[in-house]
Design an enzyme around this catalytic site. Structure first.
Site, PDB file in Angstrom:
ATOM      1  CG  HIS A  23     -36.198 -17.037  -4.099  1.00 30.66           C
ATOM      2  ND1 HIS A  23     -36.345 -16.858  -5.126  1.00 30.66           N
ATOM      3  CD2 HIS A  23     -35.118 -17.746  -3.767  1.00 30.66           C
ATOM      4  CE1 HIS A  23     -35.649 -18.702  -5.590  1.00 30.66           C
ATOM      5  NE2 HIS A  23     -34.691 -18.202  -4.658  1.00 30.66           N
ATOM      6  CE  LYS A  47     -26.511 -24.792 -11.848  1.00 27.38           C
ATOM      7  NZ  LYS A  47     -27.078 -23.910 -11.424  1.00 27.38           N
ATOM      8  NE  ARG A  97     -35.111 -24.318  -1.675  1.00 24.99           N
ATOM      9  CZ  ARG A  97     -35.038 -24.961  -2.333  1.00 24.99           C
ATOM     10  NH1 ARG A  97     -35.749 -25.080  -3.386  1.00 24.99           N
ATOM     11  NH2 ARG A  97     -33.583 -24.883  -3.108  1.00 24.99           N
ATOM     12  CB  SER A 135     -35.961 -21.238  -9.924  1.00 24.31           C
ATOM     13  OG  SER A 135     -36.204 -20.273  -8.822  1.00 24.31           O
TER      14      SER A 135
HETATM   15  P1  ADP Z   1     -29.284 -22.116  -5.654  1.00 27.57           P
HETATM   16  O1  ADP Z   1     -29.033 -22.634  -7.557  1.00 27.57           O
HETATM   17  O2  ADP Z   1     -28.397 -21.865  -5.372  1.00 27.57           O
HETATM   18  O3  ADP Z   1     -29.501 -23.046  -4.936  1.00 27.57           O
HETATM   19  P2  ADP Z   1     -31.517 -20.665  -5.640  1.00 27.57           P
HETATM   20  O4  ADP Z   1     -31.893 -19.639  -6.484  1.00 27.57           O
HETATM   21  O5  ADP Z   1     -32.550 -22.306  -5.972  1.00 27.57           O
HETATM   22  O6  ADP Z   1     -30.348 -21.040  -5.469  1.00 27.57           O
HETATM   23  O7  ADP Z   1     -32.121 -20.327  -3.671  1.00 27.57           O
HETATM   24  C1  ADP Z   1     -31.013 -19.256  -3.566  1.00 27.57           C
HETATM   25  C2  ADP Z   1     -31.556 -19.705  -2.199  1.00 27.57           C
HETATM   26  O8  ADP Z   1     -32.248 -19.242  -1.951  1.00 27.57           O
HETATM   27  C3  ADP Z   1     -31.042 -21.040  -1.733  1.00 27.57           C
HETATM   28  O9  ADP Z   1     -29.810 -20.614  -0.536  1.00 27.57           O
HETATM   29  C4  ADP Z   1     -32.131 -21.502  -1.605  1.00 27.57           C
HETATM   30  O10 ADP Z   1     -31.562 -22.667   0.092  1.00 27.57           O
HETATM   31  C5  ADP Z   1     -33.581 -20.692  -1.068  1.00 27.57           C
HETATM   32  N1  ADP Z   1     -34.797 -21.046  -1.744  1.00 27.57           N
HETATM   33  C6  ADP Z   1     -34.857 -21.199  -2.318  1.00 27.57           C
HETATM   34  N2  ADP Z   1     -36.239 -21.777  -2.301  1.00 27.57           N
HETATM   35  C7  ADP Z   1     -36.534 -21.578  -1.542  1.00 27.57           C
HETATM   36  C8  ADP Z   1     -38.110 -21.582  -0.326  1.00 27.57           C
HETATM   37  N3  ADP Z   1     -39.124 -22.138  -1.094  1.00 27.57           N
HETATM   38  N4  ADP Z   1     -37.750 -21.334   0.711  1.00 27.57           N
HETATM   39  C9  ADP Z   1     -36.537 -20.672   1.670  1.00 27.57           C
HETATM   40  N5  ADP Z   1     -36.025 -21.046   0.721  1.00 27.57           N
HETATM   41  C10 ADP Z   1     -35.257 -20.966  -0.529  1.00 27.57           C
END
Ligand code: ADP
Length: 167
Positions: A23, A47, A97, A135
């Site tokens: 992030h 959720k 990703r 995450s």
């Molecule tokens: P969601 O719960 O909507 O999937 P996340 O909290 O997992 O959201 O992530 C928020 C945003 O950050 C999303 O667009 C996700 O694709 C992006 N993201 C999460 N981890 C990475 C990473 N390692 N590299 C690039 N983008 C990421």
């Protein structure tokens, strides 16, 4: 008539449970493109409860981004396009990703465009070393007591450690 939106102001929505180096990587890249970015912690009442409560996630994001000008953080419950309208944001920022992310992101971006045609979704790619960080992986490694220092910034690693000691 197009809506008046600020294309230098982006919302970066997600669950951020917890905030990772992936992030942070996306935020650092996005700050080269946008003047202001709001990290929008989505509160999803449908959720099950996450690892951290939404307010805790916000607080951790604030601690991880305090050195970055132009970044703010808030929680939001509801339709993201409504929040973007209220704030006057012109961009939704999402990170990619791997190819697997694309199908879901593609559908979300089209749905949001139908609801708010003047809001652009912008995708940024993370660096290779963060491409596998999610995450979900962080929560799994935390559950089994693994070293998280390569996955999350120090404030998050400390909060995870404190959580482990509590439980
Ligand atoms: P969601 O719960 O909507 O999937 P996340 O909290 O997992 O959201 O992530 C928020 C945003 O950050 C999303 O667009 C996700 O694709 C992006 N993201 C999460 N981890 C990475 C990473 N390692 N590299 C690039 N983008 C990421």
């Amino acid at each position: 008539m197009p809506e008046s939106v600020d294309t230098r102001f982006a919302l970066y929505p997600g669950s951020f449970d917890p905030f990772t180096y992936g992030h942070l990587d996306i935020l650092e890249r996005a700050l080269r493109l946008f003047e202001r970015i709001e990290v929008t912690v989505a509160v999803n009442t449908g959720k099950e409860a996450g690892l951290f409560a939404p307010e805790e996630r916000c607080e951790l994001i604030r601690r991880c981004t305090h050195h970055m000008d132009g970044v703010s953080t808030t929680t939001f419950e509801g339709l993201l396009v409504d929040h973007a309208r209220d704030q006057g944001a012109g961009v939704l920022l999402r990170g990619l990703r791997q190819v697997k992310d694309f199908d879901y992101e593609f559908r979300m971006a089209f749905a949001n465009r139908k609801l708010h045609p003047d809001l652009e979704t912008v995708f940024l790619m993370t660096s290779e070393q963060n491409a596998f960080v999610s995450s979900t992986i962080v929560r799994d490694v935390h559950r089994w007591g693994g070293d998280l220092s390569k996955f999350v910034p120090t404030p998050v690693a400390e909060a995870l450690e404190a959580k482990r000691e509590q439980s």
